[in-house]
Design a protein around this motif. Structure first.
Motif, short mmCIF file in Angstrom:
data_model
loop_
_atom_site.label_atom_id
_atom_site.label_comp_id
_atom_site.label_asym_id
_atom_site.label_seq_id
_atom_site.Cartn_x
_atom_site.Cartn_y
_atom_site.Cartn_z
N ASN A 14 2.03 6.34 -7.28
CA ASN A 14 0.99 7.14 -7.91
C ASN A 14 0.42 6.48 -9.17
O ASN A 14 -0.12 7.16 -10.05
N ASP A 46 0.82 -1.21 0.00
CA ASP A 46 0.00 0.00 0.00
C ASP A 46 0.86 1.26 0.00
O ASP A 46 0.55 2.23 -0.68
N ARG A 47 1.97 1.21 0.76
CA ARG A 47 2.85 2.38 0.78
C ARG A 47 3.48 2.61 -0.59
O ARG A 47 3.51 3.72 -1.11
N LYS A 95 1.04 4.03 -3.05
CA LYS A 95 0.82 5.47 -2.84
C LYS A 95 1.99 6.27 -3.39
O LYS A 95 1.79 7.24 -4.13
#
Lengths: 234, 234
Positions: free
Chosen positions: A189, A182-183, A186
Motif C-alpha cells: 500500500n 506488483d503483488r 499492492k
C-alpha cells in the motif's frame, strides 16, 4: 598523554557521489579536476572543508554549486583516511552519497565546462581512489534500498510502475519477477494511483503513481523483493 | 579552484565506543581525560591520528592499548565535524564502535588508573558530544544486529540460550517472546548444540551452543524476531 600542541594537522575534504536516474539508467556527476595532482582527470564532485563550516555544510555547498539545488537527499558514506591516498599532501576524505530527482536538476552556467553526467556503466577513469568510493556508494545504496524507500529519491514525484521496475533492476542489476513486485506493491500500500496517464510509451498509456507517505512503514513488504544477500552485504 | 596552499588543516582524532557484555548487561569502556579541556572527566576511549597511520590503525591502536587485544570487532561509525565540538581547537572526530568478548579482555596494568568499564545504564557524565556518539553507536548496533549475526561478537565462543536471549533483550531493551526465538533459532540452523553443560545456573544445567559458521546466511530467519522499526531506524 596527548596535547594539541604535539599533534599533526591534516587537510580535510568532502567527496560526493551524486546519482541521478533517467530512462537510460543511472548516472553520476563527475567534474574535471582543474589543478594538480590529477589535472584534467575526472573525479567525484568535492572540495575542501573550510574553517567556518562542518563537513555536511561543505558537501551541501558542493552539491548546490553544481546543481543550483539545496534540497538533495544526502547521507554520510565513509571516511577514507589511508596514508598516500593523494599524491602530494595527506588529505582526509569524508564521502557522501546523494540522490537527485533529475527533473529538478539545473546546471549552473559557470560549471558547464567542467562537470558532466556520466552513465554509470560508461565512466571515464577516475582519480585516486574515487572508483573505490563509487563502489562503496553503490553497495551502501543497495543495502539501504533493500530496507528503506530510498530509491524514490531518484524518481520524479509521479512515476509509472515501469519506471519503478526499471530503476530497481538497474540498481540491483538483476531481473525481478515483475508480477511478484506488483503483488508486493499492492500488499504494502505504499503507492497511490493517480488519475493521469503517461502516454509517451504506448497508445493505451500507463497510469502515474505517487508515494503514499503515510504507509511508508510498510515498505519492508515491498523491499523483500530484493534477494537476501543485499540485505546482508554491508 | 582550490589549491592545497589555500586550505586550512584540522586536528583529526578517533573515538571508540567499545562494548562488552556480561551477566549484568552491556558495558562500555570509558577513560578519564588527563588533560584540558575536560581534565578528569570521563570520555570514550580515543586519541589523535598520527601522520604515519590511517584512522583505522589509530583506532585499533587505541583499543589495543586499553585491552591488550588486537583482534576486536570494529566498524567505522560516523564522522563528527561540527565547528565548536571541542572547546579549544577544532578537531574532526572519526568514531568507531567495537565489540569485545569480555572473556578475552586483559586490562594492561599501566592503564588501570584511568580506564574503567561502566554499565551502560549507569554512566557518568561524558565530555563534549560523547553521549551523542554513544547514542549513534547504540542505534547502529540495533540496526546491524537486526539483520546480521553481529551480537555474537559479544558472547563467549560457547554460550547458553539464556545468555543469548538476555543479550538481545538488553540491546533492544524489549522482552522477546522466547518460544518464538527458540523456534526461529531451530529453523535458521545457525547454532550447534555442544555436549557440555553450564551448571552454574541450575542443578539440571543448560547446554552450551556455538555458532554454526556455515549457516550464518540463515541469520535473517532468526533476525526477524526483532521488530520492524529496528530494521528501519537508520
Amino acid at each position: 598523554m596527548s596535547f594539541y600542541s604535539d599533534q599533526k594537522k591534516f587537510f580535510f575534504a568532502v567527496d560526493c557521489v551524486l546519482f541521478s536516474y533517467n530512462d537510460c539508467g543511472l548516472n553520476i556527476l563527475l567534474s574535471k579536476r582543474m589543478y594538480e595532482p590529477f589535472k584534467d582527470k575526472w573525479s567525484l564532485v568535492g572540495g575542501f572543508v573550510n574553517e567556518n563550516e562542518s563537513a555536511e555544510e561543505a558537501a551541501k555547498q558542493v552539491l548546490k554549486s553544481f546543481t543550483a539545488n539545496d534540497n538533495i537527499y544526502m547521507e554520510q558514506l565513509y571516511a577514507f583516511t589511508d596514508i598516500g591516498r593523494e599524491t602530494t599532501q595527506r588529505t582526509i576524505s569524508l564521502t557522501y552519497f546523494a540522490l537527485i530527482k533529475i527533473q529538478e536538476y539545473k546546471q549552473p552556467v559557470e560549471k558547464e565546462d567542467c562537470a558532466k553526467w556520466f552513465p554509470i556503466d560508461k565512466l571515464p577513469e577516475l582519480i585516486a581512489e574515487h572508483a573505490k568510493i563509487l563502489e562503496f556508494a553503490k553497495e551502501r545504496i543497495k543495502y539501504r534500498a533493500a530496507k528503506q524507500p530510498l530509491l524514490f529519491e531518484l524518481l520524479p514525484d509521479k512515476f509509472t510502475i515501469l519506471q519503478l521496475h526499471t530503476l530497481y533492476e538497474k540498481v540491483f542489476n538483476i531481473q525481478f519477477d515483475r508480477r511478484n513486485i506488483d503483488r508486493k506493491l499492492k500488499q504494502s500500500n505504499i503507492l497511490v494511483k493517480l488519475p493521469e496517464k503517461d502516454k509517451a510509451g504506448s497508445r493505451r498509456g500507463a497510469f502515474y503513481f505517487k508515494l503514499n507517505e503515510k504507509e511508508l512503514n510498510n515498505f519492508n513488504e515491498f523491499g523483500n523483493i530484493v534477494p537476501l544477500k543485499y540485505h546482508l552485504s554491508m
